[in-house]
Write a protein that holds these residues in place. Sequence first.
Motif, PDB file in Angstrom:
ATOM      1  N   ASP A 101     -45.885  -6.346  37.647  1.00  0.00           N
ATOM      2  CA  ASP A 101     -46.738  -5.160  37.442  1.00  0.00           C
ATOM      3  C   ASP A 101     -46.148  -3.979  38.214  1.00  0.00           C
ATOM      4  N   ALA A 102     -46.896  -2.900  38.307  1.00  0.00           N
ATOM      5  CA  ALA A 102     -46.380  -1.669  38.912  1.00  0.00           C
ATOM      6  C   ALA A 102     -46.096  -1.808  40.403  1.00  0.00           C
ATOM      7  N   THR A 103     -46.623  -2.852  41.048  1.00  0.00           N
ATOM      8  CA  THR A 103     -46.377  -3.031  42.484  1.00  0.00           C
ATOM      9  C   THR A 103     -45.017  -3.674  42.762  1.00  0.00           C
ATOM     10  N   ALA A 104     -44.350  -4.141  41.738  1.00  0.00           N
ATOM     11  CA  ALA A 104     -43.090  -4.861  41.923  1.00  0.00           C
ATOM     12  C   ALA A 104     -41.936  -3.916  42.236  1.00  0.00           C
ATOM     13  N   SER A 105     -40.923  -4.448  42.867  1.00  0.00           N
ATOM     14  CA  SER A 105     -39.716  -3.686  43.193  1.00  0.00           C
ATOM     15  C   SER A 105     -38.667  -3.903  42.107  1.00  0.00           C
ATOM     16  N   PRO A 106     -38.193  -2.838  41.446  1.00  0.00           N
ATOM     17  CA  PRO A 106     -37.140  -2.989  40.439  1.00  0.00           C
ATOM     18  C   PRO A 106     -35.890  -3.666  40.996  1.00  0.00           C
ATOM     19  N   ALA A 107     -35.552  -3.376  42.251  1.00  0.00           N
ATOM     20  CA  ALA A 107     -34.367  -3.980  42.863  1.00  0.00           C
ATOM     21  C   ALA A 107     -34.549  -5.482  43.034  1.00  0.00           C
ATOM     22  N   PHE A 108     -35.751  -5.891  43.457  1.00  0.00           N
ATOM     23  CA  PHE A 108     -36.033  -7.324  43.623  1.00  0.00           C
ATOM     24  C   PHE A 108     -35.958  -8.034  42.274  1.00  0.00           C
ATOM     25  N   ILE A 109     -36.580  -7.421  41.262  1.00  0.00           N
ATOM     26  CA  ILE A 109     -36.603  -8.054  39.937  1.00  0.00           C
ATOM     27  C   ILE A 109     -35.187  -8.194  39.386  1.00  0.00           C
ATOM     28  N   ALA A 110     -34.407  -7.132  39.494  1.00  0.00           N
ATOM     29  CA  ALA A 110     -33.029  -7.171  38.998  1.00  0.00           C
ATOM     30  C   ALA A 110     -32.237  -8.275  39.696  1.00  0.00           C
ATOM     31  N   ALA A 111     -32.427  -8.396  40.999  1.00  0.00           N
ATOM     32  CA  ALA A 111     -31.719  -9.437  41.754  1.00  0.00           C
ATOM     33  C   ALA A 111     -32.127 -10.823  41.278  1.00  0.00           C
ATOM     34  N   ASP A 112     -33.417 -11.001  40.996  1.00  0.00           N
ATOM     35  CA  ASP A 112     -33.899 -12.303  40.511  1.00  0.00           C
ATOM     36  C   ASP A 112     -33.343 -12.620  39.127  1.00  0.00           C
ATOM     37  N   LEU A 113     -33.313 -11.634  38.256  1.00  0.00           N
ATOM     38  CA  LEU A 113     -32.788 -11.852  36.910  1.00  0.00           C
ATOM     39  C   LEU A 113     -31.301 -12.201  36.963  1.00  0.00           C
ATOM     40  N   LEU A 114     -30.566 -11.507  37.795  1.00  0.00           N
ATOM     41  CA  LEU A 114     -29.131 -11.753  37.900  1.00  0.00           C
ATOM     42  C   LEU A 114     -28.822 -13.092  38.570  1.00  0.00           C
ATOM     43  N   SER A 115     -29.676 -13.505  39.495  1.00  0.00           N
ATOM     44  CA  SER A 115     -29.434 -14.789  40.160  1.00  0.00           C
ATOM     45  C   SER A 115     -29.514 -15.930  39.156  1.00  0.00           C
ATOM     46  N   GLN A 116     -30.275 -15.729  38.108  1.00  0.00           N
ATOM     47  CA  GLN A 116     -30.347 -16.739  37.052  1.00  0.00           C
ATOM     48  C   GLN A 116     -29.236 -16.537  36.030  1.00  0.00           C
ATOM     49  N   ALA A 117     -28.963 -15.288  35.681  1.00  0.00           N
ATOM     50  CA  ALA A 117     -27.958 -14.990  34.663  1.00  0.00           C
ATOM     51  C   ALA A 117     -26.571 -15.467  35.071  1.00  0.00           C
ATOM     52  N   GLU A 118     -26.272 -15.502  36.371  1.00  0.00           N
ATOM     53  CA  GLU A 118     -24.930 -15.898  36.797  1.00  0.00           C
ATOM     54  C   GLU A 118     -24.688 -17.395  36.662  1.00  0.00           C
ATOM     55  N   HIS A 119     -25.731 -18.179  36.344  1.00  0.00           N
ATOM     56  CA  HIS A 119     -25.534 -19.623  36.146  1.00  0.00           C
ATOM     57  C   HIS A 119     -24.553 -19.891  35.016  1.00  0.00           C
ATOM     58  N   GLY A 120     -24.729 -19.186  33.905  1.00  0.00           N
ATOM     59  CA  GLY A 120     -23.862 -19.425  32.761  1.00  0.00           C
ATOM     60  C   GLY A 120     -24.144 -18.445  31.641  1.00  0.00           C
ATOM     61  N   ALA A 121     -23.184 -18.318  30.737  1.00  0.00           N
ATOM     62  CA  ALA A 121     -23.335 -17.365  29.639  1.00  0.00           C
ATOM     63  C   ALA A 121     -24.481 -17.736  28.722  1.00  0.00           C
ATOM     64  N   ASP A 122     -24.880 -19.031  28.716  1.00  0.00           N
ATOM     65  CA  ASP A 122     -25.977 -19.467  27.859  1.00  0.00           C
ATOM     66  C   ASP A 122     -27.320 -19.475  28.574  1.00  0.00           C
ATOM     67  N   SER A 123     -27.358 -18.986  29.824  1.00  0.00           N
ATOM     68  CA  SER A 123     -28.634 -18.849  30.528  1.00  0.00           C
ATOM     69  C   SER A 123     -29.442 -17.711  29.893  1.00  0.00           C
ATOM     70  N   GLN A 124     -30.743 -17.724  30.143  1.00  0.00           N
ATOM     71  CA  GLN A 124     -31.592 -16.679  29.581  1.00  0.00           C
ATOM     72  C   GLN A 124     -32.550 -16.166  30.644  1.00  0.00           C
ATOM     73  N   VAL A 125     -32.738 -14.839  30.675  1.00  0.00           N
ATOM     74  CA  VAL A 125     -33.717 -14.247  31.585  1.00  0.00           C
ATOM     75  C   VAL A 125     -34.673 -13.394  30.765  1.00  0.00           C
ATOM     76  N   LEU A 126     -35.911 -13.342  31.231  1.00  0.00           N
ATOM     77  CA  LEU A 126     -36.958 -12.629  30.494  1.00  0.00           C
ATOM     78  C   LEU A 126     -37.813 -11.855  31.486  1.00  0.00           C
ATOM     79  N   LEU A 127     -38.024 -10.582  31.208  1.00  0.00           N
ATOM     80  CA  LEU A 127     -38.911  -9.744  32.017  1.00  0.00           C
ATOM     81  C   LEU A 127     -40.112  -9.371  31.164  1.00  0.00           C
ATOM     82  N   VAL A 128     -41.299  -9.639  31.676  1.00  0.00           N
ATOM     83  CA  VAL A 128     -42.547  -9.313  30.966  1.00  0.00           C
ATOM     84  C   VAL A 128     -43.366  -8.404  31.868  1.00  0.00           C
ATOM     85  N   SER A 129     -43.797  -7.270  31.330  1.00  0.00           N
ATOM     86  CA  SER A 129     -44.531  -6.320  32.162  1.00  0.00           C
ATOM     87  C   SER A 129     -45.458  -5.460  31.310  1.00  0.00           C
ATOM     88  N   THR A 130     -46.433  -4.859  31.965  1.00  0.00           N
ATOM     89  CA  THR A 130     -47.307  -3.873  31.316  1.00  0.00           C
ATOM     90  C   THR A 130     -46.916  -2.459  31.742  1.00  0.00           C
TER      91      THR A 130
END
Length: 425
Positions: A240-269
């Motif tokens: 939600d709006a209280t989240a940090s874009p930098a934190f979210i990006a870091a979390d998404l990338l920490s998963q994406a670096e596992h492999g080219a077939d990994s998937q990340v999803l961001l859901v927000s209002t």
Amino acid sequence: MKTIQNPSRAAWAALLERPSIDATSLKETVSGLLGEVRKRGDAAVRELGQKFDRISVNDFLVSETEMEQAVNSLSPDLANAITCAADNIRRFHQQQLRNEEPIETMAGVRCWRKSIGIEKVGLYIPGGTAPLFSTVLMLGIPAKIAGCREVVLCTPPDHTGNVHPAILFAARLTGIHRVYRIGGVQAIAAMAYGTETVPRVFKIFGPGNQYVTCAKQLVQQEGIAIDMPAGPSEVCVLADATASPAFIAADLLSQAEHGADSQVLLVSTDGALIEKTKTELQRQLALLPRKDIAQKALENSQAILLNTLEEAIELVNDYAAEHLIIACADDEAIAGKITNAGSVFLGHYSPESAGDYASGTNHTLPTNGFARAYSGVSVDSFVKKITYQRLTEEGLQLLGNTVISMAEAEGLDAHANAVKIRLKQ
């Protein structure tokens, strides 16, 4: 990373699909490799290692000397980190042991259940682009707590034919002494069927690429148990709006670096949050050593903007993520509405990497939507539960007519007679 704004519910299923592969040709290939190892044992394992890993290995079993050298070669900082993680994982999993008390279901009828460690288990530890020594802890510790008598570990060697020292250190730390330098489909086959060198096990655990995953699923059809069906790793962030874009990006990338077939999803209002996160993604991506891998994973990923939090929760439950991060102000209230997820990370200071390594929870989790029906690995994964019952003569007299009536109604007269013959005495 694409942004999808307020998709209709009819579009959700297509949006939430995981990256697909040609399963038919994959199964044919893997089935053939399994068959080779089943027929020719160590010779096939050796040939497949040379073919796919370009490594010629004469002695698959890692010696005690090599184990000792690995323990001594690790830097004190890394050794301390692995030991700290092991302590936390052990504490969390130790609490999963439960002694169940016998219960008298009626007078003279006593029933109970006991957990017995699976006698022989096999652990597969990836060691290619990222040697996952943390997975040794996640699988080895609950296996030992469960009381598994024989624990076999297979992991691919590096280009010199050696196993990464951190994997060997973690193995020694968890009490595993049988480590084999074998990777890929051939490792799964060796543990499933047994070879001249590798013992056959009863259940196989551990993550891997699409070939390893397919191999596990195929040997399961032949009666070898596996931990769970699993595919490429994934994360979903609900923010939600209280989240940090930098934190979210870091979390998404920490998963994406596992492999080219990994998937990340961001859901927000919050549309502004999504745009800021995408900008941050590009900034952080440029700094990553594995940026090419992460970039390919992001191409299979998306941000979804929805009107209400209720819709967002419903979509997240439909997705059934392996890892779910709830980066929202009311994270615990939202967590109470989550029904499908492998592991949940609450608040702004609970990165997925904490669970991947050292918080104590297990990181071997259901992917590809299997969190709708499967749990992550736990001590329970390494045990079988046997039920017991003891009936006294009085107990059988009280229960006997119930059993006789039900057996006769099903047309199973021998079942009924097993009770009648005792009641006549």
